[in-house]
Design a protein around this motif. Structure first.
Motif: not given
Length: 216
Positions: A161, A166, A187, A191-192
């Motif tokens: 991750k 971003n 992303k 977080e994804i």
């Protein structure tokens, strides 16, 4: 003598186009790259079949139809830096390199040297392959625009991750028992955020399983 060119054309016409994959760059790459060079010699004649192919150990080359649909979700463009996790003998990286600016491939020791050799022999000059544990990714100086995982997973490790910028895209096949689904992740911050895209199955990668806890 086996006609690989004809087999490649039939794969694209009968498996890929019929799966509603319409991206010209993907179709061109699949029509150009010699898939038979990226599988063990003894199964080269079935390289263009519609199933996943055993590469050795517990690893498989994802079937063409599913791989093509994953690529269409990934939306690779000529400015992208793409991380290809578990490239096997290099086929997925060779395909992606036809569309991206640079592909960073990661593979384990058993496949690494042969993949490196095949990619070199096929004049693949915008792919860099590293050896290491798949779940840990790489220590590259830049975060990647897109990440794709060549096998089934139950979870995506935090280290992977962290290597996506971003707004970057991630495509993976999440497996639950004998069922699976391909998901597209974006992303956002740390977080994804995942969305279901289509049903798909790929054999599980050993380092991407959820640890089972036993309750007594």
């Amino acid at each position: 003598m086996f006609d690989y060119v004809k087999a490649r054309r039939e794969m694209v016409d009968c498996q890929i186009r019929t799966a509603d994959v319409t991206n010209y760059s993907i179709l061109k790459a699949l029509s150009t790259v010699a898939r038979e060079k990226f599988v063990p010699n003894e199964i080269a004649s079935i390289a263009y079949g519609g199933t996943s192919l055993h590469l050795g150990k517990d690893r498989y080359l994802i079937e063409p139809r599913i791989f093509a649909k994953m690529l269409e979700l990934l939306k690779v463009n000529s400015n992208d830096l793409v991380l290809d996790i578990g490239c096997g003998l290099g086929y997925s990286s060779a395909i992606i390199s036809e569309m991206a600016e640079l592909v960073i491939a990661l593979e384990e020791e058993f496949f690494f040297k042969r993949a490196q050799k095949i990619l070199s022999e096929t004049s693949n000059d915008n792919t860099v392959i590293y050896e290491g544990k798949l779940s840990e990714g790489i220590n590259y100086e830049e975060k990647v625009d897109a990440l794709i995982i060549q096998g089934g997973i139950e979870k995506i490790p935090n280290k992977l991750k962290d290597q996506v910028k971003n707004g970057g895209r991630v495509v993976a096949i999440f497996v639950d028992g004998f069922k699976g689904e391909c998901q597209l992740g974006i992303k956002k911050g740390e977080e994804i955020h995942w969305n279901y895209e289509f049903d798909a199955y790929a054999p599980l990668l050993k380092d991407f399983c959820i640890e089972k806890k036993f309750i007594f």
